[in-house]
Write a protein that holds these residues in place. Structure first.
Motif, PDB file in Angstrom:
ATOM      1  N   GLN A   1      -1.759  -5.478  16.300  1.00  0.00           N
ATOM      2  CA  GLN A   1      -1.583  -6.865  16.729  1.00  0.00           C
ATOM      3  C   GLN A   1      -0.825  -7.704  15.711  1.00  0.00           C
ATOM      4  O   GLN A   1       0.061  -8.468  16.078  1.00  0.00           O
ATOM      5  N   ASN A   2      -1.168  -7.591  14.444  1.00  0.00           N
ATOM      6  CA  ASN A   2      -0.555  -8.462  13.443  1.00  0.00           C
ATOM      7  C   ASN A   2       0.191  -7.729  12.340  1.00  0.00           C
ATOM      8  O   ASN A   2       0.919  -8.348  11.580  1.00  0.00           O
ATOM      9  N   VAL A   3       0.031  -6.415  12.249  1.00  0.00           N
ATOM     10  CA  VAL A   3       0.620  -5.646  11.157  1.00  0.00           C
ATOM     11  C   VAL A   3       1.301  -4.401  11.712  1.00  0.00           C
ATOM     12  O   VAL A   3       0.823  -3.794  12.664  1.00  0.00           O
ATOM     13  N   PHE A   4       2.421  -4.048  11.116  1.00  0.00           N
ATOM     14  CA  PHE A   4       3.145  -2.830  11.490  1.00  0.00           C
ATOM     15  C   PHE A   4       3.148  -1.891  10.290  1.00  0.00           C
ATOM     16  O   PHE A   4       3.466  -2.304   9.181  1.00  0.00           O
ATOM     17  N   GLN A   5       2.800  -0.641  10.510  1.00  0.00           N
ATOM     18  CA  GLN A   5       2.897   0.395   9.483  1.00  0.00           C
ATOM     19  C   GLN A   5       4.185   1.156   9.769  1.00  0.00           C
ATOM     20  O   GLN A   5       4.393   1.634  10.878  1.00  0.00           O
ATOM     21  N   LEU A   6       5.069   1.249   8.765  1.00  0.00           N
ATOM     22  CA  LEU A   6       6.333   1.953   8.933  1.00  0.00           C
ATOM     23  C   LEU A   6       6.389   3.163   8.020  1.00  0.00           C
ATOM     24  O   LEU A   6       5.854   3.138   6.908  1.00  0.00           O
ATOM     25  N   HIS A   7       7.047   4.205   8.506  1.00  0.00           N
ATOM     26  CA  HIS A   7       7.219   5.441   7.760  1.00  0.00           C
ATOM     27  C   HIS A   7       8.666   5.855   7.954  1.00  0.00           C
ATOM     28  O   HIS A   7       9.109   6.056   9.076  1.00  0.00           O
ATOM     29  N   GLY A   8       9.411   5.949   6.866  1.00  0.00           N
ATOM     30  CA  GLY A   8      10.807   6.373   6.942  1.00  0.00           C
ATOM     31  C   GLY A   8      10.966   7.752   6.363  1.00  0.00           C
ATOM     32  O   GLY A   8      10.379   8.075   5.329  1.00  0.00           O
ATOM     33  N   ALA A   9      11.765   8.594   7.024  1.00  0.00           N
ATOM     34  CA  ALA A   9      11.966   9.964   6.556  1.00  0.00           C
ATOM     35  C   ALA A   9      13.433  10.342   6.656  1.00  0.00           C
ATOM     36  O   ALA A   9      14.181   9.830   7.489  1.00  0.00           O
TER      37      ALA A   9
ATOM     38  N   LEU B   1      10.813   8.784   2.633  1.00  0.00           N
ATOM     39  CA  LEU B   1      11.644   7.847   1.879  1.00  0.00           C
ATOM     40  C   LEU B   1      10.909   6.542   1.610  1.00  0.00           C
ATOM     41  O   LEU B   1      11.131   5.900   0.592  1.00  0.00           O
ATOM     42  N   PHE B   2      10.044   6.126   2.538  1.00  0.00           N
ATOM     43  CA  PHE B   2       9.252   4.921   2.314  1.00  0.00           C
ATOM     44  C   PHE B   2       8.061   4.880   3.257  1.00  0.00           C
ATOM     45  O   PHE B   2       8.047   5.521   4.303  1.00  0.00           O
ATOM     46  N   ARG B   3       7.074   4.110   2.852  1.00  0.00           N
ATOM     47  CA  ARG B   3       5.931   3.730   3.689  1.00  0.00           C
ATOM     48  C   ARG B   3       5.706   2.254   3.422  1.00  0.00           C
ATOM     49  O   ARG B   3       5.617   1.841   2.283  1.00  0.00           O
ATOM     50  N   LYS B   4       5.617   1.461   4.482  1.00  0.00           N
ATOM     51  CA  LYS B   4       5.472   0.012   4.333  1.00  0.00           C
ATOM     52  C   LYS B   4       4.460  -0.531   5.330  1.00  0.00           C
ATOM     53  O   LYS B   4       4.314  -0.013   6.427  1.00  0.00           O
ATOM     54  N   LYS B   5       3.804  -1.598   4.929  1.00  0.00           N
ATOM     55  CA  LYS B   5       2.911  -2.349   5.799  1.00  0.00           C
ATOM     56  C   LYS B   5       3.514  -3.744   5.893  1.00  0.00           C
ATOM     57  O   LYS B   5       3.620  -4.457   4.895  1.00  0.00           O
ATOM     58  N   LEU B   6       3.940  -4.141   7.100  1.00  0.00           N
ATOM     59  CA  LEU B   6       4.664  -5.395   7.275  1.00  0.00           C
ATOM     60  C   LEU B   6       4.028  -6.270   8.346  1.00  0.00           C
ATOM     61  O   LEU B   6       3.514  -5.776   9.349  1.00  0.00           O
ATOM     62  N   SER B   7       4.151  -7.583   8.147  1.00  0.00           N
ATOM     63  CA  SER B   7       3.744  -8.543   9.177  1.00  0.00           C
ATOM     64  C   SER B   7       4.838  -8.581  10.246  1.00  0.00           C
ATOM     65  O   SER B   7       5.915  -8.006  10.074  1.00  0.00           O
ATOM     66  N   ARG B   8       4.582  -9.278  11.350  1.00  0.00           N
ATOM     67  CA  ARG B   8       5.589  -9.373  12.411  1.00  0.00           C
ATOM     68  C   ARG B   8       6.921  -9.956  11.908  1.00  0.00           C
ATOM     69  O   ARG B   8       7.965  -9.389  12.170  1.00  0.00           O
ATOM     70  N   PRO B   9       6.911 -11.095  11.201  1.00  0.00           N
ATOM     71  CA  PRO B   9       8.195 -11.633  10.717  1.00  0.00           C
ATOM     72  C   PRO B   9       8.889 -10.678   9.739  1.00  0.00           C
ATOM     73  O   PRO B   9      10.107 -10.534   9.782  1.00  0.00           O
TER      74      PRO B   9
END
Length: 45
Positions: free
Chosen positions: A13-21, A28-36
């Motif tokens: 709902q409010n947070v996106f978990q991203l995984h780049g490969a 290559l990365f793992r990030k926890k981001l808000s909607r903006p």
């Protein structure tokens, strides 16, 4: 730096978990981001 081939997104709902490969599957990365933050991040890609 290797080129990002895959971006996985776990939607919440409010947070996106991203995984780049890379193409070979190395992380290559793992990030926890808000909607903006997510909108800015994807806009820059």
């Amino acid at each position: 730096m290797q080129e990002i081939s895959i971006i996985g997104v776990d939607l919440a709902q409010n947070v996106f978990q991203l995984h780049g490969a890379a193409a070979d599957g190395s992380v290559l990365f793992r990030k926890k981001l808000s909607r903006p933050q997510f909108q800015r991040f994807m806009g820059n890609r």
